[in-house]
Scaffold this motif. Sequence first.
Motif, PDB file in Angstrom:
ATOM      1  N   PRO A   1      -9.553  -5.111   5.927  1.00 51.08           N
ATOM      2  CA  PRO A   1      -9.066  -4.006   5.087  1.00 51.08           C
ATOM      3  C   PRO A   1      -7.956  -3.180   5.729  1.00 51.08           C
ATOM      4  CG  PRO A   1     -11.266  -3.530   5.942  1.00 51.08           C
ATOM      5  CD  PRO A   1     -10.989  -4.973   6.239  1.00 51.08           C
ATOM      6  N   LEU A   2      -7.974  -3.030   7.057  1.00 50.57           N
ATOM      7  CA  LEU A   2      -6.929  -2.243   7.707  1.00 50.57           C
ATOM      8  C   LEU A   2      -5.580  -2.936   7.585  1.00 50.57           C
ATOM      9  CD1 LEU A   2      -8.769  -1.084  10.964  1.00 50.57           C
ATOM     10  CD2 LEU A   2      -8.170   0.329   8.986  1.00 50.57           C
ATOM     11  N   PHE A   3      -5.550  -4.237   7.845  1.00 45.58           N
ATOM     12  CA  PHE A   3      -4.292  -4.986   7.746  1.00 45.58           C
ATOM     13  C   PHE A   3      -3.803  -5.025   6.301  1.00 45.58           C
ATOM     14  CE2 PHE A   3      -1.718  -8.759   7.121  1.00 45.58           C
ATOM     15  CZ  PHE A   3      -0.808  -8.671   8.172  1.00 45.58           C
ATOM     16  N   VAL A   4      -4.721  -5.227   5.354  1.00 50.55           N
ATOM     17  CA  VAL A   4      -4.336  -5.240   3.939  1.00 50.55           C
ATOM     18  C   VAL A   4      -3.702  -3.909   3.549  1.00 50.55           C
ATOM     19  CG1 VAL A   4      -5.225  -5.305   1.576  1.00 50.55           C
ATOM     20  CG2 VAL A   4      -6.012  -6.992   3.247  1.00 50.55           C
ATOM     21  N   THR A   5      -4.308  -2.803   3.994  1.00 53.15           N
ATOM     22  CA  THR A   5      -3.758  -1.473   3.708  1.00 53.15           C
ATOM     23  C   THR A   5      -2.372  -1.312   4.322  1.00 53.15           C
ATOM     24  OG1 THR A   5      -6.000  -0.546   3.697  1.00 53.15           O
ATOM     25  CG2 THR A   5      -4.179   1.005   3.893  1.00 53.15           C
ATOM     26  N   LEU A   6      -2.208  -1.748   5.578  1.00 49.94           N
ATOM     27  CA  LEU A   6      -0.909  -1.638   6.251  1.00 49.94           C
ATOM     28  C   LEU A   6       0.150  -2.469   5.543  1.00 49.94           C
ATOM     29  CD1 LEU A   6       0.838  -0.688   8.628  1.00 49.94           C
ATOM     30  CD2 LEU A   6      -0.020  -2.653   9.934  1.00 49.94           C
ATOM     31  N   PHE A   7      -0.196  -3.693   5.148  1.00 49.81           N
ATOM     32  CA  PHE A   7       0.766  -4.551   4.454  1.00 49.81           C
ATOM     33  C   PHE A   7       1.197  -3.930   3.133  1.00 49.81           C
ATOM     34  CE2 PHE A   7       2.081  -8.049   1.730  1.00 49.81           C
ATOM     35  CZ  PHE A   7       2.946  -8.755   2.568  1.00 49.81           C
TER      36      PHE A   7
ATOM     37  N   THR B   1      -7.972   3.344   3.500  1.00 49.26           N
ATOM     38  CA  THR B   1      -8.748   2.470   4.375  1.00 49.26           C
ATOM     39  C   THR B   1     -10.209   2.416   3.953  1.00 49.26           C
ATOM     40  OG1 THR B   1      -7.262   2.954   6.237  1.00 49.26           O
ATOM     41  CG2 THR B   1      -9.429   2.029   6.760  1.00 49.26           C
ATOM     42  N   LEU B   2     -10.806   3.586   3.717  1.00 49.91           N
ATOM     43  CA  LEU B   2     -12.211   3.624   3.304  1.00 49.91           C
ATOM     44  C   LEU B   2     -12.397   3.003   1.926  1.00 49.91           C
ATOM     45  CD1 LEU B   2     -13.160   7.173   4.601  1.00 49.91           C
ATOM     46  CD2 LEU B   2     -14.028   4.984   5.455  1.00 49.91           C
ATOM     47  N   ASN B   3     -11.406   3.170   1.060  1.00 45.53           N
ATOM     48  CA  ASN B   3     -11.480   2.574  -0.270  1.00 45.53           C
ATOM     49  C   ASN B   3     -11.514   1.044  -0.176  1.00 45.53           C
ATOM     50  OD1 ASN B   3     -11.155   2.973  -3.317  1.00 45.53           O
ATOM     51  ND2 ASN B   3      -9.515   1.546  -2.840  1.00 45.53           N
TER      52      ASN B   3
ATOM     53  N   MET C   1       3.146   4.552  10.388  1.00 43.98           N
ATOM     54  CA  MET C   1       3.146   4.906  11.814  1.00 43.98           C
ATOM     55  C   MET C   1       1.729   5.222  12.309  1.00 43.98           C
ATOM     56  SD  MET C   1       6.557   7.302  11.770  1.00 43.98           S
ATOM     57  CE  MET C   1       6.316   7.877  13.445  1.00 43.98           C
ATOM     58  N   LEU C   2       0.932   5.835  11.464  1.00 45.39           N
ATOM     59  CA  LEU C   2      -0.445   6.168  11.846  1.00 45.39           C
ATOM     60  C   LEU C   2      -1.340   4.932  11.879  1.00 45.39           C
ATOM     61  CD1 LEU C   2      -1.020   9.410   9.724  1.00 45.39           C
ATOM     62  CD2 LEU C   2      -0.761   9.303  12.207  1.00 45.39           C
TER      63      LEU C   2
ATOM     64  N   ILE D   1       2.054  -9.294  -4.236  1.00 43.18           N
ATOM     65  CA  ILE D   1       1.720  -8.760  -5.565  1.00 43.18           C
ATOM     66  C   ILE D   1       0.753  -7.582  -5.430  1.00 43.18           C
ATOM     67  CG2 ILE D   1       0.520  -9.267  -7.731  1.00 43.18           C
ATOM     68  CD1 ILE D   1       1.592 -12.131  -7.484  1.00 43.18           C
ATOM     69  N   THR D   2      -0.219  -7.733  -4.524  1.00 48.18           N
ATOM     70  CA  THR D   2      -1.158  -6.638  -4.279  1.00 48.18           C
ATOM     71  C   THR D   2      -0.435  -5.416  -3.725  1.00 48.18           C
ATOM     72  OG1 THR D   2      -2.843  -8.292  -3.765  1.00 48.18           O
ATOM     73  CG2 THR D   2      -3.326  -6.035  -3.133  1.00 48.18           C
ATOM     74  N   GLY D   3       0.561  -5.653  -2.852  1.00 47.56           N
ATOM     75  CA  GLY D   3       1.349  -4.551  -2.304  1.00 47.56           C
ATOM     76  C   GLY D   3       2.160  -3.837  -3.364  1.00 47.56           C
TER      77      GLY D   3
END
Length: 332
Positions: A59-65, A115-117, A223-224, A256-258
């Motif tokens: 989930p962290l990488f997905v959020t960052l992407f 991230t939590l989502n 950045m965070l 597409i998700t991004g």
Amino acid sequence: MSSEKDEKLLPQPASHRGPQSHPVSLIASSIAFYWVASLSVVFLNKTILSGSEYKFPYPLFVTLFQLLVALVLLVVCGQLGKRNRLFSTIPPFEFDLDLVRSILPLSVVYVLMLTLNNLCLQLVEVTFYQVARSLSIFFNILFTYTMLRQKTSGPAMVACSVVVLGFFVGSYGESNFSWPGLLAGVGSSIFVALYGIYVKKTLNVVENNQWRLLHYNTAISIMLLTPIVFISGEMKEIMQEVYFLNDLGFWCLMTITGVAGFLINTAMFLQIKYTTALTNTISGTAKSCVQTLMAMVFYQNPITAMNGFGIFLSLFGSGFYSWVRYKEMQRK
């Protein structure tokens, strides 16, 4: 925000006014856009994180992407806005360190919310996802009182109590219960409520321009989150265990998700700007109920009688809360 009959009526800047200062058609359009974008994001994220041939539980990488895709789209649209009237409302990218310091608290809340989502969505069924994140109204009332000193009326508190009861009943009745998923959902609810408040407060910093705020918020969030992705070990695990990194189909789905993530970000800003942070919470809760019904159809997620009753209570409480707030706004 939650402003009741015993609240002191103080003049507010434009960014803090309620939805009555905008045409009904504009309010309805912003809410409809939010619903379409939000439903797309939920089902696309679920597909990426745990529901497709490209099972990608990071989930962290997905959020960052998603944030990186959003930033690229913002920069491109900002450049197009110099020559094309269609994109003229989107300013060119900027990065002023003085503004960064003022916007940083919003970005921290935003990163935690996303991230939590995504973590909650990974760990629970889409049907239970609605219940796990149903406390946004409760936290919105709590934060508007503790942070803004705005009180909530008795009927609104009763409606909120029904939502909270629905949360507990729905959680107890969930057949595929997950404590980590539940805690991630509650945490996401907290930061959804905070996000609406912080957007309203921070818009003043960028002269009430949501696009400028979106530029800064997205860049700061990247950045965070970047060091967190590396520290968490997700990046190392992805490089070692994911076998489809060279698959074009996977990256197309991620992109597409991004794009959908970019649209929901934009939709949230517009809905908060043209309505209120509280309306954003109510709209999100009602949307989640529709989302649950869609999940039952598409994913065939099992729902027990108690779980279904909890979902009903959350929906009924949210609807009652909306009606109470509408009546209070009319009296004002």
